[in-house]
Design an enzyme around this catalytic site. Structure first.
Site, PDB file in Angstrom:
ATOM      1  N   GLY A 485       5.652   4.967 -12.112  1.00  0.00           N
ATOM      2  CA  GLY A 485       5.689   4.484 -10.736  1.00  0.00           C
ATOM      3  C   GLY A 485       4.335   4.055 -10.253  1.00  0.00           C
ATOM      4  N   SER A 486       4.336   3.338  -9.152  1.00  0.00           N
ATOM      5  CA  SER A 486       3.075   2.901  -8.541  1.00  0.00           C
ATOM      6  C   SER A 486       3.269   2.831  -7.041  1.00  0.00           C
ATOM      7  CB  SER A 486       2.652   1.542  -9.097  1.00  0.00           C
ATOM      8  OG  SER A 486       3.619   0.551  -8.785  1.00  0.00           O
ATOM      9  N   GLY A 487       2.169   2.965  -6.320  1.00  0.00           N
ATOM     10  CA  GLY A 487       2.205   2.898  -4.869  1.00  0.00           C
ATOM     11  C   GLY A 487       0.965   2.243  -4.337  1.00  0.00           C
ATOM     12  N   SER A 488       0.804   2.327  -3.006  1.00  0.00           N
ATOM     13  CA  SER A 488      -0.323   1.637  -2.390  1.00  0.00           C
ATOM     14  C   SER A 488      -1.667   2.246  -2.775  1.00  0.00           C
ATOM     15  CB  SER A 488      -0.164   1.669  -0.866  1.00  0.00           C
ATOM     16  OG  SER A 488      -0.018   3.006  -0.405  1.00  0.00           O
ATOM     17  N   PHE A 489      -1.662   3.546  -3.154  1.00  0.00           N
ATOM     18  CA  PHE A 489      -2.935   4.205  -3.418  1.00  0.00           C
ATOM     19  C   PHE A 489      -3.140   4.561  -4.884  1.00  0.00           C
ATOM     20  CE2 PHE A 489      -2.471   5.619   1.156  1.00  0.00           C
ATOM     21  CZ  PHE A 489      -3.381   4.680   1.633  1.00  0.00           C
ATOM     22  N   GLY A 490      -2.245   4.159  -5.784  1.00  0.00           N
ATOM     23  CA  GLY A 490      -2.470   4.471  -7.181  1.00  0.00           C
ATOM     24  C   GLY A 490      -1.223   4.395  -8.031  1.00  0.00           C
ATOM     25  N   VAL A 492       1.491   6.536 -10.983  1.00  0.00           N
ATOM     26  CA  VAL A 492       2.056   7.834 -11.357  1.00  0.00           C
ATOM     27  C   VAL A 492       2.461   7.784 -12.823  1.00  0.00           C
ATOM     28  CG1 VAL A 492       3.806   9.573 -10.866  1.00  0.00           C
ATOM     29  CG2 VAL A 492       2.896   8.169  -9.002  1.00  0.00           C
ATOM     30  N   LYS A 507      -0.369  11.764 -10.425  1.00  0.00           N
ATOM     31  CA  LYS A 507      -0.651  10.666  -9.501  1.00  0.00           C
ATOM     32  C   LYS A 507      -2.156  10.397  -9.525  1.00  0.00           C
ATOM     33  CE  LYS A 507      -0.248   9.319  -4.623  1.00  0.00           C
ATOM     34  NZ  LYS A 507       0.233   9.759  -3.294  1.00  0.00           N
ATOM     35  N   ASP A 616       5.720   8.497   6.274  1.00  0.00           N
ATOM     36  CA  ASP A 616       6.110   7.471   5.297  1.00  0.00           C
ATOM     37  C   ASP A 616       7.404   7.842   4.577  1.00  0.00           C
ATOM     38  OD1 ASP A 616       5.848   5.039   4.034  1.00  0.00           O
ATOM     39  OD2 ASP A 616       4.467   5.757   2.500  1.00  0.00           O
TER      40      ASP A 616
END
Length: 794
Positions: A485-490, A492, A507, A616
């Site tokens: 996975g990926s998100g706005s801050f990094g 996983v 993460k 969030d």
């Protein structure tokens, strides 16, 4: 919406041989043509249920003398039901769920004309406005009648004794009216009855002992009346009973062992809110298949029988408000399926059994107002202050800090004290030497990291930290194969820690991204202060440098094998190909996940050490374990609130820059409003609507003034089936659920109603999360306790 102008097309009118019209649940509006019976005299089946037809039932229907099935249920027909005297071939009349009748004396006059229908098997007139007495003619209807349902009509008066003539009845439903007098004794003549429901009336007197003749009875509901006397021993002959509810009456005497010995009881057994005395019979252990037992608010006494531990299928056990005494039997350790246990307001004593911590599904435990003593456990359900109640037990101690119990005294013998004096000096010296060595190690580590970690170290002190080298090895050097996975801050990664072979999610923060370091600190601060079964559990943390000397920050979480809710609601093509079977969530699974998330958010807002706003909430931040239990994660934007408040004060950080994700963030955040718990409620409402519609709030169809909230709000009452996720709709239509369709529809309306209220534009109109949790639990209980009425009435 299909429009029906009340006219049958000319070509159709010429086809005098038409025998069947089926227009069920396709959202037709309009009225039926008044000359329907003249136009189609050979009609045999008229089924238009589940639409929005208005106006009267055409009086000409009586001209269609071959009519066998008349089904106009769940519409808006009004006025009086016309005479049906020429319809001698009728087998079914279903006019349930309309606006028929005016509470006038001749509202049920049409029943006289049904005397001629000697083959009538089903008569369903429930949920209308027939606020009159049930006429004596009911006893003269066809002896072939199998279903007689008059529920929710505000009828009053006594039940005609002639009802005992309907010897082929299988279902008799009189609930939700205002019937008075005694329950007719000759109901015991209805030997073929499977379902008998007379709850929510004003019946008085004794329960007829003749009910014991109903040996085929599967469900008996006499609750919420004014019944008196004792529970008849004859009910022990009803050996097919699965559901028995005698609650909310004035019954007295003891619980007959003949009744608790009914091993057929498997769904529900409720004797609560009566005046019953004596002990709980020891043969209650015969109820080995029972899911719910409620004997609360009586005058029962004695000890809890050991045999209760044999009821291994129990999910709910409610015994509060009695005079039970003694210890909780150790045999109850076998009730591992319990999710609701209430033993409050009794005279129970002894220590709290440690086996309760091993109940994996226990979500509510109430032991308050007893005489328990000793140390309260701190794991399992006892780790969640919002899930337990221990008030009124003055001898308890210990437990988690939220319970505010006194510390348990440390018992020390004289021999122990003597030994401690001999060893205390060496121990103190050893501790000092160890402390000095640790200080040297920490100083060397701090110099090697080449970074200023003064702000992070107090937070990271709460976690067992791992090194960058450990994580590099655990994730195969952060390989793309392990990227989950990926998100706005990094990003996983899936990893396996070498020291205990634990599978974890790592993460890794992208520190080049603005706000990533702040997100790291926020998440550390949040996760060290909260503990709940529906929150992602943090295992470790890493704040170090990589092999190139760059800052490195990572958080290590418990790995969730079933990924995120986002992946289940919106599987992509690649995901589908890799799965052996489609990853679809059924109705109850979605409802359970909705309850899990609501419990987590309620804990954050109302039951943690300090109120917290997640900021969030969205499907990708809801993770599912191997049992599809939901865990809320990603606290990178979380904010603590001053205790006793529901929003940040004006001198604290504004929500500007903490806007969450487009589509889920509350609208007031975009205008600079302060962070508040009501912002999370909005996000939860959108998430709930997405779960049951299958539509993201950013779907292409939502443009201009239309959004997910308005899309559901405009359809919730009249077109609710049209907005349901097609996957769920297919499940219901293909019969993959054991729930009645109208019950599913009612529950969908309730669920969507919660989502719409939570996602209101005005924060003041949104529901608090504790109320949301209670409402969802109520919906689930209503679903699980809804009896099946047979395929014809589904």
């Amino acid at each position: 919406m299909n429009q029906f102008d009340g006219r049958i097309p000319a070509t159709l009118g010429q086809l005098k041989r038409i025998q069947l019209i089926e227009l069920e649940e396709i959202s037709y509006q309009g009225s039926l043509p008044l000359d329907l019976g003249f136009t189609l005299p050979n009609l045999e089946v008229l089924m238009v249920g589940g639409n929005q037809f208005t106006g009267p039932i055409p009086p000409s229907i009586s001209n269609a003398s071959n009519l066998r099935e008349l089904g106009i249920e769940t519409n808006r027909f009004s006025g009086k039901v016309p005479t049906l005297e020429n319809l001698q071939k009728l087998k079914m009349v279903n006019i349930y769920g309309n606006q028929l009748g005016h509470g006038e004396e001749d509202d049920l006059k049409f029943l006289n004309s049904l005397k001629n229908a000697t083959s009538l098997e089903i008569l369903h007139i429930g949920d209308n406005r027939f606020g009159v007495m049930l006429p004596d003619v009911i006893g003269n209807l066809s002896t072939q009648l199998r279903f007689l349902i008059v529920e929710n009509n505000q009828m009053f008066g006594k039940i005609p004794t002639g009802i005992g003539n309907l010897v082929n009845l299988e279902v008799l439903d009189l609930c939700g009216n205002q019937f008075t007098g005694h329950i007719p004794n000759n109901i015991g003549n209805l030997h073929k009855l499977h379902l008998l429901m007379v709850e929510e009336n004003r019946f008085s007197g004794d329960i007829p002992s003749s009910l014991g003749n109903l040996t085929l009875l599967n469900l008996l509901r006499l609750d919420r009346n004014n019944l008196q006397g004792t529970i008849p021993l004859s009910l022990g002959r009803c050996t097919s009973l699965e559901y028995l509810d005698l609650s909310c009456n004035n019954l007295s005497g003891v619980i007959p062992p003949e009744v608790t010995g009914l091993s057929s009881l498997s769904i529900y057994f409720d004797l609560s809110l009566n005046q019953l005395t004596g002990s709980l019979p020891s043969n209650v252990g015969n109820l080995i298949n029972l899911a719910s037992l409620d004997i609360s608010e009586n005058k029962l006494s004695g000890e809890i029988p050991n045999s209760l531990g044999s009821c291994v299928c129990l999910q709910q056990l409610v015994m509060d408000g009695n005079f039970f005494q003694g210890n909780i039997p150790s045999t109850l350790s076998s009730l591992r399926g319990i999710d609701y246990l209430d033993l409050s307001s009794n005279n129970l004593s002894g220590q709290i059994p440690n086996f309760l911590v091993n109940f994996p599904f226990l979500m509510y435990l109430n032991l308050s107002n007893n005489d328990f003593e000793g140390e309260v456990p701190i794991v399992g359900v006892f780790n969640n202050a919002s899930a337990i109640s221990l008030l009124g037990n003055d001898k308890l101690c210990g437990g988690i800090t939220e319970l505010h119990l006194s510390n348990c005294p440390i018992k020390r013998s004289k021999q122990t004290q003597s030994v401690s004096k001999k060893v205390i000096i060496p121990i103190v010296v050893g501790i000092l030497l160890l402390a000095m060595m640790l200080c040297l190690i920490i100083i060397r580590w701090w110099r090697r990291t080449k970074r200023n970690s003064s702000s992070a170290s107090p937070l990271l002190a709460s976690f067992l930290q791992v090194s960058y080298e450990n994580l590099l090895k655990a994730t195969a050097r952060f390989s793309s194969e392990n990227l989950i996975g990926s998100g706005s801050f990094g990003y996983v990664y899936k990893g396996i820690l070498d020291h205990n072979e634990m599978v974890v999610a790592v993460k890794v923060l992208n520190l080049q991204h603005r706000g990533a370091s702040r997100s790291f600190l926020a998440e550390c601060e949040a996760l060290r202060s909260i503990r709940h079964r529906n929150l992602v559990k943090i295992i470790s943390a890493c704040a170090s440098v990589d092999f190139q000397g760059n800052d490195f920050k990572a958080l290590i979480y418990e790995f969730m094998v079933n990924g995120s809710l986002e992946e289940w609601l919106h599987p992509n093509v690649t995901t589908d190909v890799l799965q052996e079977a489609p990853r679809n969530l059924n109705f109850l699974q979605r409802l359970d996940i909705a309850i899990n998330v609501a419990c987590a958010v309620d804990y954050l807002h109302n039951h943690g050490q300090t109120p917290m706003v997640h900021c969030d909430l969205k499907p990708s931040n809801v993770l599912l374990d191997d049992e599809l239990t939901a865990h809320v994660g990603d606290f990178g934007l979380a904010r603590f609130l001053p205790e006793g408040t529901h929003s940040l004060s004006s001198n604290q950080t504004s929500s500007i820059g903490v806007r969450g994700t487009v589509g889920y963030a509350a609208p007031e955040y975009s205008m600079g409003s302060e962070v508040s718990t009501q912002g999370d409620v909005y996000s939860y409402g959108i998430l709930l609507l997405e779960m049951f519609t299958g539509k993201r709030p950013t779907d292409e169809m939502f443009n201009g003034d239309m959004n997910l909230h308005d899309f559901v709000k405009t359809a919730i009452l009249e077109r609710v089936i049209e907005i349901v996720d097609p996957v769920l709709l297919q499940e219901i239509e293909e019969g993959q659920t054991s729930l009645r369709s109208h019950s599913v529809r009612e529950c969908l309306i309730s669920i969507f109603g919660i989502g719409v209220t939570c996602s209101s534009r005005s924060p003041s109109e949104r529901t608090n999360m504790d109320d949301v949790t209670a409402q969802l639990h109520s919906i689930k209980n209503r679903l699980l306790q809804t009896p099946r009425l047979g395929q014809r009435l589904l």
